[in-house]
Design an enzyme around this catalytic site. Structure first.
Site, PDB file in Angstrom:
ATOM      1  N   SER A  76       0.825  -1.215   0.000  1.00 50.61           N
ATOM      2  CA  SER A  76       0.000   0.000   0.000  1.00 50.61           C
ATOM      3  C   SER A  76       0.857   1.263   0.000  1.00 50.61           C
ATOM      4  O   SER A  76       2.016   1.260   0.443  1.00 50.61           O
ATOM      5  CB  SER A  76      -0.914   0.022   1.233  1.00 50.61           C
ATOM      6  OG  SER A  76      -1.773  -1.096   1.236  1.00 50.61           O
TER       7      SER A  76
HETATM    8  N1  SAM Z   1      -0.921  -4.971   4.231  1.00 45.60           N
HETATM    9  C1  SAM Z   1      -0.190  -5.251   3.028  1.00 45.60           C
HETATM   10  C2  SAM Z   1       1.228  -4.757   3.065  1.00 45.60           C
HETATM   11  O1  SAM Z   1       1.627  -4.145   4.056  1.00 45.60           O
HETATM   12  O2  SAM Z   1       1.941  -5.021   2.094  1.00 45.60           O
HETATM   13  C3  SAM Z   1      -0.865  -4.753   1.785  1.00 45.60           C
HETATM   14  C4  SAM Z   1      -1.992  -5.600   1.438  1.00 45.60           C
HETATM   15  S1  SAM Z   1      -2.519  -5.672  -0.222  1.00 45.60           S
HETATM   16  C5  SAM Z   1      -3.061  -4.050  -0.543  1.00 45.60           C
HETATM   17  C6  SAM Z   1      -4.018  -6.604   0.120  1.00 45.60           C
HETATM   18  C7  SAM Z   1      -3.771  -8.031   0.543  1.00 45.60           C
HETATM   19  O3  SAM Z   1      -5.009  -8.599   0.986  1.00 45.60           O
HETATM   20  C8  SAM Z   1      -3.271  -8.917  -0.592  1.00 45.60           C
HETATM   21  O4  SAM Z   1      -2.084  -9.538  -0.203  1.00 45.60           O
HETATM   22  C9  SAM Z   1      -4.400  -9.942  -0.774  1.00 45.60           C
HETATM   23  O5  SAM Z   1      -3.939 -11.212  -1.185  1.00 45.60           O
HETATM   24  C10 SAM Z   1      -4.999  -9.962   0.619  1.00 45.60           C
HETATM   25  N2  SAM Z   1      -6.370 -10.470   0.703  1.00 45.60           N
HETATM   26  C11 SAM Z   1      -7.408 -10.310  -0.153  1.00 45.60           C
HETATM   27  N3  SAM Z   1      -8.507 -10.933   0.322  1.00 45.60           N
HETATM   28  C12 SAM Z   1      -8.151 -11.508   1.513  1.00 45.60           C
HETATM   29  C13 SAM Z   1      -8.851 -12.296   2.478  1.00 45.60           C
HETATM   30  N4  SAM Z   1     -10.147 -12.642   2.343  1.00 45.60           N
HETATM   31  N5  SAM Z   1      -8.173 -12.708   3.577  1.00 45.60           N
HETATM   32  C14 SAM Z   1      -6.863 -12.376   3.754  1.00 45.60           C
HETATM   33  N6  SAM Z   1      -6.149 -11.644   2.863  1.00 45.60           N
HETATM   34  C15 SAM Z   1      -6.792 -11.209   1.757  1.00 45.60           C
END
Ligand code: SAM
Length: 228
Positions: A76
């Protein structure tokens, strides 16, 4: 499979004066944009964001932008990380659930602020790589693989819950798993843009606040979107 950006051998994790200087500049920018929590700004000044980038993008690590980390996912934008974290009002010792481990950068910020972090990721490749990589940096959240749209009931309740992917609605399970005086920060909206929502649980009631629009990758799973 696309290369995962942050598979850097430990020997190559370098943090020199130039990178520390760029972090200082980023902190000043976040302050100008309205971030006020000094402990949060200190954490951003400490966590080396560049180690989450591959060589081709290394020069962009301290720009205030989101970048790809592989598997169609992103690290992000620093302002977004700072905005969500500030709304969580983190205190040392808080038990925090993060939905969407991704690169692990957000988890590192929370750990630097003294939180106890439980982080869950739905993409198996990202889960495995981040679980291996973060301890090499000295950061040790509790890692889980699975559908975070259902929360993580086995370790509930939580003082704080942060969702780092865009949800179509506030998942009920997350509200249920929030402790008394707990805070949930979740972006809610359509697939292109989401309103940042903060819910605070007080005496069983929920206080709702709404902030700016952001743009996240979709929250998948049972209480999220059905496809990427
Ligand atoms: N917090 C992260 C970082 O510091 O890099 C950024 C996260 S990225 C914007 C969103 C993440 O949410 C992705 O890795 C995606 O695979 C995960 N994601 C999507 N749906 C999800 C779910 N139902 N449960 C857990 N993770 C999920």
């Amino acid at each position: 499979m696309q290369k995962l950006a942050f598979l850097v051998p430990k020997s190559m994790i370098e943090d020199n004066y130039k990178q520390r200087g760029l972090r200082g500049k980023l902190v000043r920018k976040l302050r100008q944009k309205g971030i006020r929590d000094e402990r949060l700004l200190e954490a951003i000044a400490k966590v080396p964001r560049h180690v989450f980038f591959d060589d081709a993008l290394l020069g962009h690590a301290y720009e205030d932008k989101a970048f790809p980390i592989g598997e169609g996912q992103t690290i992000s934008q620093p302002y977004t990380v700072a905005f969500q974290t500030e709304k969580l009002e983190i205190k040392a010792g808080d038990k925090v659930l993060e939905i969407g481990t991704g690169s692990g950068y957000q988890a590192c910020i929370l750990l630097e602020m003294g939180a106890k972090v439980y982080t869950i990721e739905y993409n198996r490749a990202l889960y495995q790589k981040t679980r291996e990589f973060l301890p090499e940096l000295g950061y040790n959240p509790f890692f889980f693989f699975g559908d975070g749209s259902k929360g993580l009931p086995v370790r509930a309740p939580y003082d704080k819950i942060i969702v780092t992917a865009g949800a179509p609605v506030v998942p009920d399970a997350l509200v249920t798993q929030l402790g008394e005086n707990g805070i949930l920060v979740v972006p809610v909206g359509n697939r292109d843009k989401q309103l940042m929502v903060k819910l605070t649980k007080q005496k069983g009631a929920l206080i709702k606040e709404e902030f700016d629009f952001f743009s996240f990758v979709p929250l998948l799973g049972e209480h999220g979107w059905k496809s990427q």
